[in-house]
Design a protein around this motif. Structure first.
Motif, PDB file in Angstrom:
ATOM      1  N   VAL A   1      -8.649   0.540   2.606  1.00 24.11           N
ATOM      2  CA  VAL A   1      -7.628  -0.080   3.540  1.00 24.11           C
ATOM      3  C   VAL A   1      -8.061  -1.556   4.030  1.00 24.11           C
ATOM      4  CG1 VAL A   1      -5.679   0.202   5.048  1.00 24.11           C
ATOM      5  CG2 VAL A   1      -6.589   2.119   3.645  1.00 24.11           C
ATOM      6  N   PRO A   2      -7.682  -2.649   3.559  1.00 27.55           N
ATOM      7  CA  PRO A   2      -8.343  -3.896   4.023  1.00 27.55           C
ATOM      8  C   PRO A   2      -7.442  -4.188   5.615  1.00 27.55           C
ATOM      9  CG  PRO A   2      -6.553  -4.544   2.638  1.00 27.55           C
ATOM     10  CD  PRO A   2      -6.772  -2.748   2.222  1.00 27.55           C
ATOM     11  N   LEU A   3      -8.593  -4.510   6.589  1.00 29.16           N
ATOM     12  CA  LEU A   3      -7.985  -4.674   7.820  1.00 29.16           C
ATOM     13  C   LEU A   3      -7.604  -6.302   7.714  1.00 29.16           C
ATOM     14  CD1 LEU A   3     -10.414  -2.727  10.215  1.00 29.16           C
ATOM     15  CD2 LEU A   3      -7.979  -2.357   9.648  1.00 29.16           C
ATOM     16  N   LEU A   4      -6.808  -6.717   6.995  1.00 26.68           N
ATOM     17  CA  LEU A   4      -6.575  -7.955   6.726  1.00 26.68           C
ATOM     18  C   LEU A   4      -5.019  -8.092   6.731  1.00 26.68           C
ATOM     19  CD1 LEU A   4      -8.962  -8.550   3.621  1.00 26.68           C
ATOM     20  CD2 LEU A   4      -9.309  -9.230   6.107  1.00 26.68           C
ATOM     21  N   LEU A   5      -4.423  -9.314   7.100  1.00 29.74           N
ATOM     22  CA  LEU A   5      -3.088  -9.342   7.336  1.00 29.74           C
ATOM     23  C   LEU A   5      -2.306 -10.094   6.230  1.00 29.74           C
ATOM     24  CD1 LEU A   5      -3.596 -10.589  11.199  1.00 29.74           C
ATOM     25  CD2 LEU A   5      -3.131  -8.251  10.173  1.00 29.74           C
ATOM     26  N   SER A   6      -2.824 -10.600   5.215  1.00 30.51           N
ATOM     27  CA  SER A   6      -2.208 -11.023   4.103  1.00 30.51           C
ATOM     28  C   SER A   6      -2.883 -10.833   2.608  1.00 30.51           C
ATOM     29  CB  SER A   6      -1.762 -12.478   4.321  1.00 30.51           C
ATOM     30  OG  SER A   6      -2.888 -13.321   4.414  1.00 30.51           O
ATOM     31  N   ARG A   7      -2.432 -11.194   1.673  1.00 33.94           N
ATOM     32  CA  ARG A   7      -3.106 -11.108   0.363  1.00 33.94           C
ATOM     33  C   ARG A   7      -3.820 -12.547   0.323  1.00 33.94           C
ATOM     34  NH1 ARG A   7       2.433 -11.023  -3.170  1.00 33.94           N
ATOM     35  NH2 ARG A   7       2.824 -12.114  -1.313  1.00 33.94           N
ATOM     36  N   GLY A   8      -4.888 -12.411  -0.234  1.00 36.45           N
ATOM     37  CA  GLY A   8      -5.757 -13.522  -0.661  1.00 36.45           C
ATOM     38  C   GLY A   8      -7.094 -13.154  -1.335  1.00 36.45           C
ATOM     39  N   LEU A  44     -17.046   7.066  -7.229  1.00 35.94           N
ATOM     40  CA  LEU A  44     -15.801   7.492  -6.430  1.00 35.94           C
ATOM     41  C   LEU A  44     -14.775   6.965  -7.631  1.00 35.94           C
ATOM     42  CD1 LEU A  44     -16.798   5.949  -3.182  1.00 35.94           C
ATOM     43  CD2 LEU A  44     -16.464   8.359  -3.461  1.00 35.94           C
ATOM     44  N   ARG A  45     -13.518   7.594  -7.525  1.00 34.40           N
ATOM     45  CA  ARG A  45     -12.130   7.113  -7.910  1.00 34.40           C
ATOM     46  C   ARG A  45     -11.689   6.425  -6.639  1.00 34.40           C
ATOM     47  NH1 ARG A  45     -12.628  12.532  -8.704  1.00 34.40           N
ATOM     48  NH2 ARG A  45     -11.119  12.952  -7.025  1.00 34.40           N
ATOM     49  N   ILE A  46     -11.492   4.818  -7.079  1.00 35.19           N
ATOM     50  CA  ILE A  46     -11.104   4.262  -5.767  1.00 35.19           C
ATOM     51  C   ILE A  46      -9.777   3.620  -6.076  1.00 35.19           C
ATOM     52  CG2 ILE A  46     -11.480   2.299  -4.586  1.00 35.19           C
ATOM     53  CD1 ILE A  46     -14.586   2.756  -4.983  1.00 35.19           C
ATOM     54  N   ARG A  47      -8.983   3.699  -4.978  1.00 37.35           N
ATOM     55  CA  ARG A  47      -7.701   2.929  -4.756  1.00 37.35           C
ATOM     56  C   ARG A  47      -7.803   2.074  -3.749  1.00 37.35           C
ATOM     57  NH1 ARG A  47      -3.419   6.908  -6.499  1.00 37.35           N
ATOM     58  NH2 ARG A  47      -4.535   8.992  -7.216  1.00 37.35           N
ATOM     59  N   ILE A  48      -7.012   0.860  -4.033  1.00 41.28           N
ATOM     60  CA  ILE A  48      -6.957  -0.317  -2.794  1.00 41.28           C
ATOM     61  C   ILE A  48      -5.507  -0.321  -2.310  1.00 41.28           C
ATOM     62  CG2 ILE A  48      -7.469  -2.660  -2.619  1.00 41.28           C
ATOM     63  CD1 ILE A  48      -9.474  -2.711  -4.671  1.00 41.28           C
ATOM     64  N   ALA A  49      -5.658  -0.371  -1.062  1.00 41.07           N
ATOM     65  CA  ALA A  49      -4.385  -0.411  -0.600  1.00 41.07           C
ATOM     66  C   ALA A  49      -3.681  -1.672  -0.442  1.00 41.07           C
ATOM     67  CB  ALA A  49      -4.311   0.396   0.712  1.00 41.07           C
ATOM     68  N   SER A  50      -2.653  -1.959   0.044  1.00 41.48           N
ATOM     69  CA  SER A  50      -2.156  -3.336   0.420  1.00 41.48           C
ATOM     70  C   SER A  50      -2.723  -4.027   1.661  1.00 41.48           C
ATOM     71  CB  SER A  50      -0.491  -3.302   0.366  1.00 41.48           C
ATOM     72  OG  SER A  50      -0.060  -3.068  -0.872  1.00 41.48           O
ATOM     73  N   PRO A  51      -2.638  -5.098   1.766  1.00 41.07           N
ATOM     74  CA  PRO A  51      -3.101  -5.469   3.403  1.00 41.07           C
ATOM     75  C   PRO A  51      -2.180  -5.023   4.295  1.00 41.07           C
ATOM     76  CG  PRO A  51      -2.250  -7.387   1.961  1.00 41.07           C
ATOM     77  CD  PRO A  51      -2.431  -6.294   1.221  1.00 41.07           C
ATOM     78  N   LEU A  52      -2.427  -5.250   5.630  1.00 35.25           N
ATOM     79  CA  LEU A  52      -1.753  -4.854   6.719  1.00 35.25           C
ATOM     80  C   LEU A  52      -0.279  -5.614   6.715  1.00 35.25           C
ATOM     81  CD1 LEU A  52      -3.976  -4.217   9.437  1.00 35.25           C
ATOM     82  CD2 LEU A  52      -3.292  -2.600   7.699  1.00 35.25           C
ATOM     83  N   ARG A  94      -1.312   3.158  13.136  1.00 33.29           N
ATOM     84  CA  ARG A  94      -0.069   4.024  12.562  1.00 33.29           C
ATOM     85  C   ARG A  94      -0.166   3.281  11.092  1.00 33.29           C
ATOM     86  NH1 ARG A  94       4.622   3.088  16.103  1.00 33.29           N
ATOM     87  NH2 ARG A  94       5.661   3.698  14.470  1.00 33.29           N
ATOM     88  N   LEU A  95      -0.083   1.845  11.273  1.00 32.05           N
ATOM     89  CA  LEU A  95      -0.096   1.070  10.132  1.00 32.05           C
ATOM     90  C   LEU A  95      -0.977   1.291   8.944  1.00 32.05           C
ATOM     91  CD1 LEU A  95       1.645  -0.845   8.265  1.00 32.05           C
ATOM     92  CD2 LEU A  95       0.622  -2.752   9.676  1.00 32.05           C
ATOM     93  N   LEU A  96      -2.432   1.463   9.442  1.00 27.68           N
ATOM     94  CA  LEU A  96      -3.693   1.764   8.673  1.00 27.68           C
ATOM     95  C   LEU A  96      -3.422   3.078   7.778  1.00 27.68           C
ATOM     96  CD1 LEU A  96      -6.840   1.159  10.833  1.00 27.68           C
ATOM     97  CD2 LEU A  96      -6.210   0.384   8.290  1.00 27.68           C
ATOM     98  N   LEU A  97      -2.948   4.134   8.599  1.00 33.81           N
ATOM     99  CA  LEU A  97      -2.571   5.214   7.806  1.00 33.81           C
ATOM    100  C   LEU A  97      -1.343   5.164   6.890  1.00 33.81           C
ATOM    101  CD1 LEU A  97      -3.028   7.662  10.808  1.00 33.81           C
ATOM    102  CD2 LEU A  97      -4.529   7.650   8.862  1.00 33.81           C
ATOM    103  N   LEU A  98      -0.587   4.310   7.210  1.00 34.69           N
ATOM    104  CA  LEU A  98       0.676   4.146   6.399  1.00 34.69           C
ATOM    105  C   LEU A  98       0.436   3.650   5.187  1.00 34.69           C
ATOM    106  CD1 LEU A  98       3.577   4.228   5.636  1.00 34.69           C
ATOM    107  CD2 LEU A  98       3.910   2.126   6.908  1.00 34.69           C
ATOM    108  N   ARG A  99      -0.462   2.682   4.986  1.00 37.50           N
ATOM    109  CA  ARG A  99      -1.240   1.848   3.819  1.00 37.50           C
ATOM    110  C   ARG A  99      -2.013   3.072   3.197  1.00 37.50           C
ATOM    111  NH1 ARG A  99       2.745  -1.832   3.696  1.00 37.50           N
ATOM    112  NH2 ARG A  99       2.130  -3.915   4.607  1.00 37.50           N
ATOM    113  N   ALA A 151       0.253   7.536  -2.957  1.00 32.88           N
ATOM    114  CA  ALA A 151       1.577   7.644  -3.522  1.00 32.88           C
ATOM    115  C   ALA A 151       1.971   6.970  -4.560  1.00 32.88           C
ATOM    116  CB  ALA A 151       2.509   8.020  -2.487  1.00 32.88           C
ATOM    117  N   THR A 152       1.241   5.673  -4.469  1.00 35.19           N
ATOM    118  CA  THR A 152       2.135   4.809  -5.581  1.00 35.19           C
ATOM    119  C   THR A 152       0.912   3.995  -6.420  1.00 35.19           C
ATOM    120  OG1 THR A 152       1.931   2.929  -4.028  1.00 35.19           O
ATOM    121  CG2 THR A 152       3.787   4.132  -4.180  1.00 35.19           C
TER     122      THR A 152
END
Length: 303
Positions: free
Chosen positions: A121-128, A145-153, A279-284, A290-291
């Motif tokens: 989960v990137p602690l980053l505020l936008s794509r880049g 590891l089976r790794i997933r990469i979440a969206s930025p915050l 809360r947003l970290l856990l949401l991402r 899920a997706t």
């Protein structure tokens, strides 16, 4: 007939009765396993009183990925933020990895996780570049590891609420929304990636709406324009002299300090440990589970 003779004659009768009882009992037991159509039901093994149901598998680790900073407050801030995340989700394996400048670096964090799964989960505020290149490259170093990469915050309404709260803490008042000279510069780190700028513009628009229509101009500390001083001058040219700087940074650092120093009026603190970020970290994290499918090995190898 003597008593002993009578006793001996009764033995065969008692033995026969006992034998019939045993036959009847066994036959009843067998019939319980036969259906009405004549098929035999499977026998259920007895349940041992000491057996326990199998434990559900542990959820994938949440690996928060920070950029890293030479400012010692940055590491302390991120560490405190992750403590908030652990409080919200007890039992979840929450770890920290840095892209650069601070330890632990992300590949070292991934190496310390046992075989299984993880969500970055990137602690980053936008794509880049960091989200698109650095994170997949680091994931490629952890084939166990089976790794997933979440969206930025960002962008997200929770970030807007945190930005609004930080501005209020700095001195912004509700009456400032109706002041004709009010304006806000949303100071971000900056990136050459056009999607990063689009994300920041979206956040600026959402913050403007949250502030009741006050103009909010995105500006950048590096790599993109306008710079923060340029955005302040542009607002002043429009008659907006009561201008605040909203620090769109996850933690203290050089860029946040430079942006705040340019403010002609008030400057908010970085988002830091605001509860909305936890809360947003856990949401991402949940959204990624899920997706998003784990990164294919082929993609990891070519990253």
């Amino acid at each position: 007939m003597t008593e002993s003779a009578a006793h001996r004659e009764s033995l065969p009768l008692d033995s026969t009765a006992q034998l019939l009882t045993r036959i009847t009992t066994q036959l009843g037991t067998q019939l319980r396993h036969v259906s009405l159509n004549g098929t035999r039901r499977p026998m259920t093994p007895p349940t041992h009183p000491l057996t326990h149901p199998p434990r559900p598998p542990s959820p994938p680790a949440l690996v928060a990925v920070a950029h890293g900073s030479r400012d010692p407050m940055a590491l302390r801030t991120v560490t405190t933020l992750l403590e908030r995340v652990r409080e919200l989700r007890p039992g979840l394996d929450v770890r920290l990895g840095h892209i650069e400048l601070n330890e632990p670096l992300l590949p070292d964090t991934l190496a310390d996780i046992g075989p299984g799964a993880a969500v970055l989960v990137p602690l980053l505020l936008s794509r880049g570049y960091h989200v698109k290149q650095d994170l997949p490259q680091a994931a490629a170093t952890a084939p166990h590891l089976r790794i997933r990469i979440a969206s930025p915050l960002g962008p997200h309404p929770l970030l807007v609420e945190a930005l609004y709260a930080r501005l209020t803490e700095a001195g912004w008042q509700t009456s400032d929304a109706t002041h004709r000279g009010s304006g806000v510069v949303l100071a971000a780190a900056g990136s050459r990636d056009p999607q990063s700028a689009a994300d920041t513009r979206r956040t600026a628009a959402m913050l403007s709406e949250r502030l009741g229509g006050v103009p909010v101009v995105p500006a950048y500390a590096s790599a993109a324009s306008p710079a923060v001083p340029e955005a302040l001058r542009a607002l002043a040219a429009r008659g907006r002299h009561r201008t605040a700087v909203a620090s769109y940074f996850t933690a203290p650092g050089r860029f946040a300090a430079q942006s705040a120093a340019a403010a002609p009026w008030i400057a908010s603190a970085p988002l830091g440990t605001h509860p909305a970020l936890a809360r947003l970290l856990l949401l991402r994290y949940d959204q990624a589970l899920a997706t998003r499918s784990p990164l294919p090995r082929r993609q990891l190898a070519s990253a």
